[in-house]
Design a protein around this motif. Sequence first.
Motif, short mmCIF file in Angstrom:
data_model
loop_
_atom_site.label_atom_id
_atom_site.label_comp_id
_atom_site.label_asym_id
_atom_site.label_seq_id
_atom_site.Cartn_x
_atom_site.Cartn_y
_atom_site.Cartn_z
N ALA A 261 0.84 -0.99 -0.03
CA ALA A 261 0.03 0.12 0.01
C ALA A 261 0.67 1.17 0.02
O ALA A 261 2.19 1.26 0.48
N LYS A 262 0.11 2.34 -0.46
CA LYS A 262 0.88 3.72 -0.33
C LYS A 262 0.85 4.20 1.07
O LYS A 262 -0.15 4.01 1.67
N PRO A 263 1.84 5.05 1.45
CA PRO A 263 1.59 5.69 2.82
C PRO A 263 0.49 6.58 3.02
O PRO A 263 0.13 7.36 1.90
N THR A 264 -0.23 6.67 3.89
CA THR A 264 -1.37 7.55 4.27
C THR A 264 -0.64 9.17 4.53
O THR A 264 0.30 9.13 4.78
N SER A 265 -1.72 10.01 4.65
CA SER A 265 -1.37 11.29 4.91
C SER A 265 -0.77 11.39 6.18
O SER A 265 0.28 12.11 6.47
N PHE A 266 -1.44 10.81 7.34
CA PHE A 266 -1.07 10.81 8.60
C PHE A 266 0.56 10.07 8.50
O PHE A 266 1.30 10.59 9.16
N GLN A 267 0.74 9.01 8.02
CA GLN A 267 1.90 8.25 7.98
C GLN A 267 3.17 9.29 7.29
O GLN A 267 4.33 9.34 7.89
N LEU A 268 2.85 10.08 6.05
CA LEU A 268 3.78 10.87 5.67
C LEU A 268 3.99 12.10 6.82
O LEU A 268 5.06 12.81 6.57
N LEU A 269 2.89 12.54 7.26
CA LEU A 269 3.16 13.63 8.09
C LEU A 269 3.95 13.19 9.34
O LEU A 269 4.79 13.95 9.67
N PHE A 270 3.74 11.85 9.82
CA PHE A 270 4.59 11.48 10.98
C PHE A 270 6.14 11.43 10.38
O PHE A 270 7.18 11.71 11.30
N LEU A 271 6.35 10.82 9.15
CA LEU A 271 7.82 10.70 8.62
C LEU A 271 8.50 12.29 8.37
O LEU A 271 9.56 12.57 8.88
N PHE A 272 7.73 12.94 7.72
CA PHE A 272 8.37 14.48 7.28
C PHE A 272 8.42 15.12 8.67
O PHE A 272 9.23 16.09 8.77
N SER A 273 7.84 14.88 9.59
CA SER A 273 7.88 15.67 10.78
C SER A 273 9.29 15.43 11.55
O SER A 273 9.94 16.09 12.01
N ALA A 274 9.54 14.08 11.63
CA ALA A 274 10.99 13.69 11.91
C ALA A 274 12.09 14.22 11.21
O ALA A 274 12.89 14.85 11.69
N LEU A 275 11.91 14.30 9.89
CA LEU A 275 13.00 14.97 9.01
C LEU A 275 13.11 16.53 9.38
O LEU A 275 14.19 16.85 9.27
N ALA A 276 11.92 17.16 9.20
CA ALA A 276 12.10 18.51 9.80
C ALA A 276 12.61 18.88 10.94
O ALA A 276 13.43 19.78 10.86
N LEU A 277 12.28 18.17 11.80
CA LEU A 277 12.75 18.44 13.24
C LEU A 277 14.18 18.08 13.07
O LEU A 277 15.16 18.89 13.90
N MET A 278 14.75 17.44 12.57
CA MET A 278 16.16 17.13 12.44
C MET A 278 16.98 18.00 11.85
O MET A 278 18.06 18.49 12.26
N ALA A 279 16.40 18.58 10.64
CA ALA A 279 16.82 19.78 9.95
C ALA A 279 17.09 20.82 10.87
O ALA A 279 18.00 21.50 10.86
#
Length: 285
Positions: A126-144
């Motif tokens: 399956a493709k990632p849901t909006s919530f899953q993408l938000l969870f992932l991108f939040s981690a990347l944004a915080l690290m940046a």
Amino acid sequence: MEMSIEQKKATPKVERKKGGFRTLPFIIANETFERVANVGLHVNMILYLLQEYNFDPATGAIVVFLWNAVSNCIPMFGAFLSDSGLGRFRVIALGTIIDLAGLVVLWLTAIIRRARPECHNEEACAKPTSFQLLFLFSALALMALGAGGIRPCTLAFTADQISNPENPQNERTLKSFFNWYYVSVGVSVSISVIFIVYIQVKAGWAVGFGIPVGLMTFSTLMYFLGSSLYVKVKPNKSLLTSFAQVIAAAWKNRHLSLPPTNSDAWYFHNDSILVQPTDKVRYVT
């Protein structure tokens, strides 16, 4: 490093009871473990996106590229904030906490199964849901964001601890420190690329992301343990204030009439050969 008279006047005087080489283990540990924790993630993140989030190679490459680009651009804003607002100690502290939060969120994406898309077999992923993408991108944004607070300030903050213009050996001390600083950076990057990536591949993502979390936690503790020993130089006047004052003055005087064209009416010559400006803002004699 030699400083001009103006720079010496602008440099705030600090008490030499604090700082010194005793503070270096705390600061260098913060920088070293931050790099060990983060560099390996950048190297192997494309595999995580392809294997666990079912991204196609082009999309995964774009995500990693944007993450690297933001991580390398935000330090400019972190440097500006430290010099004009919060000071180096606070910006590094804030960046350390934010970076740790980002690593924890990324670790949770590997631990919590519902944080990633389902994949029953290789052909039915399956493709990632909006919530899953938000969870992932939040981690990347915080690290940046965290990297933007740590990387531009650590070197200058450490120099604050050992720099003493009154010491005749000050220049030699700083040069020696800079050499060892970049040695530590090179070693930490090498360790991260070799061992962290290997652990992620062999032991799995949960362990591979958990170790950077532990390293970053130790980095955070080391930095704050030395807080009472640091020389904390106050930031300079905000650059935005002067810029805003120029804009405000220009706007306030926008309706003022131009001076008369007769140069004798508004020029003070004082034996100067310059008489009047031309239309191209150049002087003629």
